[in-house]
Design a protein around this motif. Structure first.
Motif, PDB file in Angstrom:
ATOM      1  N   UNK A  45       6.872 -13.319 -15.547  1.00 42.14           N
ATOM      2  CA  UNK A  45       7.238 -14.444 -14.687  1.00 42.14           C
ATOM      3  C   UNK A  45       6.750 -15.747 -15.304  1.00 42.14           C
ATOM      4  N   UNK A  46       7.279 -16.840 -14.795  1.00 39.86           N
ATOM      5  CA  UNK A  46       6.813 -18.159 -15.225  1.00 39.86           C
ATOM      6  C   UNK A  46       5.934 -18.735 -14.124  1.00 39.86           C
ATOM      7  N   UNK A  47       4.757 -19.193 -14.494  1.00 42.99           N
ATOM      8  CA  UNK A  47       3.852 -19.799 -13.532  1.00 42.99           C
ATOM      9  C   UNK A  47       3.250 -18.788 -12.577  1.00 42.99           C
ATOM     10  N   UNK A  48       2.539 -19.325 -11.594  1.00 45.08           N
ATOM     11  CA  UNK A  48       1.893 -18.485 -10.586  1.00 45.08           C
ATOM     12  C   UNK A  48       2.937 -18.064  -9.554  1.00 45.08           C
ATOM     13  N   UNK A  49       2.949 -16.778  -9.247  1.00 44.61           N
ATOM     14  CA  UNK A  49       3.879 -16.218  -8.277  1.00 44.61           C
ATOM     15  C   UNK A  49       3.073 -15.651  -7.113  1.00 44.61           C
ATOM     16  N   UNK A  50       3.613 -15.809  -5.905  1.00 45.34           N
ATOM     17  CA  UNK A  50       2.973 -15.330  -4.679  1.00 45.34           C
ATOM     18  C   UNK A  50       3.625 -14.007  -4.277  1.00 45.34           C
ATOM     19  N   UNK A  51       2.809 -12.946  -4.205  1.00 50.65           N
ATOM     20  CA  UNK A  51       3.292 -11.629  -3.803  1.00 50.65           C
ATOM     21  C   UNK A  51       2.636 -11.231  -2.488  1.00 50.65           C
ATOM     22  N   UNK A  52       3.395 -10.521  -1.653  1.00 53.32           N
ATOM     23  CA  UNK A  52       2.876  -9.974  -0.394  1.00 53.32           C
ATOM     24  C   UNK A  52       3.238  -8.498  -0.340  1.00 53.32           C
ATOM     25  N   UNK A  53       2.293  -7.684   0.109  1.00 51.49           N
ATOM     26  CA  UNK A  53       2.572  -6.270   0.232  1.00 51.49           C
ATOM     27  C   UNK A  53       1.369  -5.497   0.728  1.00 51.49           C
ATOM     28  N   UNK A  54       1.461  -4.207   0.597  1.00 51.03           N
ATOM     29  CA  UNK A  54       0.436  -3.290   1.094  1.00 51.03           C
ATOM     30  C   UNK A  54      -0.541  -2.957  -0.029  1.00 51.03           C
ATOM     31  N   UNK A  55      -1.820  -3.075   0.247  1.00 49.41           N
ATOM     32  CA  UNK A  55      -2.820  -2.642  -0.729  1.00 49.41           C
ATOM     33  C   UNK A  55      -2.605  -1.151  -0.989  1.00 49.41           C
ATOM     34  N   UNK A  56      -2.553  -0.766  -2.241  1.00 45.83           N
ATOM     35  CA  UNK A  56      -2.327   0.641  -2.563  1.00 45.83           C
ATOM     36  C   UNK A  56      -3.446   1.519  -2.007  1.00 45.83           C
ATOM     37  N   UNK A  57      -4.657   1.005  -1.957  1.00 43.08           N
ATOM     38  CA  UNK A  57      -5.761   1.788  -1.373  1.00 43.08           C
ATOM     39  C   UNK A  57      -5.481   2.074   0.100  1.00 43.08           C
ATOM     40  N   UNK A  58      -4.925   1.101   0.822  1.00 42.44           N
ATOM     41  CA  UNK A  58      -4.597   1.293   2.236  1.00 42.44           C
ATOM     42  C   UNK A  58      -3.450   2.296   2.388  1.00 42.44           C
ATOM     43  N   UNK A  59      -2.441   2.168   1.557  1.00 44.23           N
ATOM     44  CA  UNK A  59      -1.294   3.075   1.639  1.00 44.23           C
ATOM     45  C   UNK A  59      -1.727   4.521   1.449  1.00 44.23           C
ATOM     46  N   UNK A  60      -2.609   4.776   0.484  1.00 44.04           N
ATOM     47  CA  UNK A  60      -3.098   6.138   0.296  1.00 44.04           C
ATOM     48  C   UNK A  60      -3.937   6.599   1.478  1.00 44.04           C
ATOM     49  N   UNK A  61      -4.734   5.688   2.019  1.00 43.47           N
ATOM     50  CA  UNK A  61      -5.585   6.044   3.159  1.00 43.47           C
ATOM     51  C   UNK A  61      -4.747   6.448   4.372  1.00 43.47           C
ATOM     52  N   UNK A  62      -3.757   5.641   4.743  1.00 42.40           N
ATOM     53  CA  UNK A  62      -2.952   5.954   5.927  1.00 42.40           C
ATOM     54  C   UNK A  62      -2.057   7.169   5.708  1.00 42.40           C
ATOM     55  N   UNK A  63      -1.815   7.499   4.447  1.00 44.24           N
ATOM     56  CA  UNK A  63      -0.991   8.664   4.126  1.00 44.24           C
ATOM     57  C   UNK A  63      -1.823   9.922   3.930  1.00 44.24           C
ATOM     58  N   UNK A  64      -3.151   9.787   4.078  1.00 41.21           N
ATOM     59  CA  UNK A  64      -4.079  10.902   3.863  1.00 41.21           C
ATOM     60  C   UNK A  64      -3.875  11.511   2.478  1.00 41.21           C
ATOM     61  N   UNK A  65      -3.590  10.640   1.511  1.00 42.63           N
ATOM     62  CA  UNK A  65      -3.394  11.083   0.130  1.00 42.63           C
ATOM     63  C   UNK A  65      -4.695  10.888  -0.626  1.00 42.63           C
ATOM     64  N   UNK A  66      -5.204  11.986  -1.178  1.00 46.38           N
ATOM     65  CA  UNK A  66      -6.482  11.938  -1.855  1.00 46.38           C
ATOM     66  C   UNK A  66      -6.351  12.623  -3.202  1.00 46.38           C
TER      67      UNK A  66
END
Length: 142
Positions: A45-66
């Motif tokens: 990308x060019x310059x600073x880009x703003x991203x929004x989403x789910x922390x992967x640590x949270x996604x694994x936690x709520x999915x009970x993925x270990x």
């Protein structure tokens, strides 16, 4: 002009599997989770880009993925192994939006794993650039 809500079948999905359990999240379900924001530059990308989403640590936690490794697969079947220790240590997200807009498949969407590259010089090189998978369709925790 009338805006029609997106039909569930039209929403992009992410398949997360861990052991014998598989969960399919559509974009609405991912957006209903707590959102994390990252502002960063990247090689793509060019310059600073703003991203929004789910922390992967949270996604694994709520999915009970270990597990110690996540296998991330893109729509074109490109796949990368990412140590799940990255998720806690560096805080990458499964980005749903870029600069406030959903990302089309033609431009790294619908989901993109983004690391906060600007927060840590270590992240501005391989293997972390290779772990920033776009067009993500599935995450498996073997």
């Amino acid at each position: 002009m009338s805006l029609q809500p997106a039909l569930a079948a039209d929403l992009p999905t992410l398949t997360l599997s861990a052991g014998s359990t598989t969960v399919v999240y559509d974009r609405d379900a991912l957006e209903a989770m707590p959102q994390t924001e990252i502002n960063t530059t990247s090689p793509w990308t060019e310059g600073v880009v703003h991203y929004e989403g789910v922390a992967l640590s949270h996604l694994l936690e709520v999915s009970a993925a270990d597990g110690a490794m996540a296998i991330v697969t893109a729509l074109n079947d490109y796949s990368v192994d990412i140590p799940t220790s990255d998720f806690a240590e560096f805080g990458p997200i499964l980005a749903i939006k870029r600069d406030g807009e959903y990302m089309p498949v033609s431009d790294k969407g619908p989901f993109f794993i983004v690391y906060p590259f600007d927060e840590n010089p270590e992240l501005r090189q391989q293997p972390y650039h290779g772990r920033a998978v776009w067009q993500v369709k599935a995450i498996a925790i073997p």
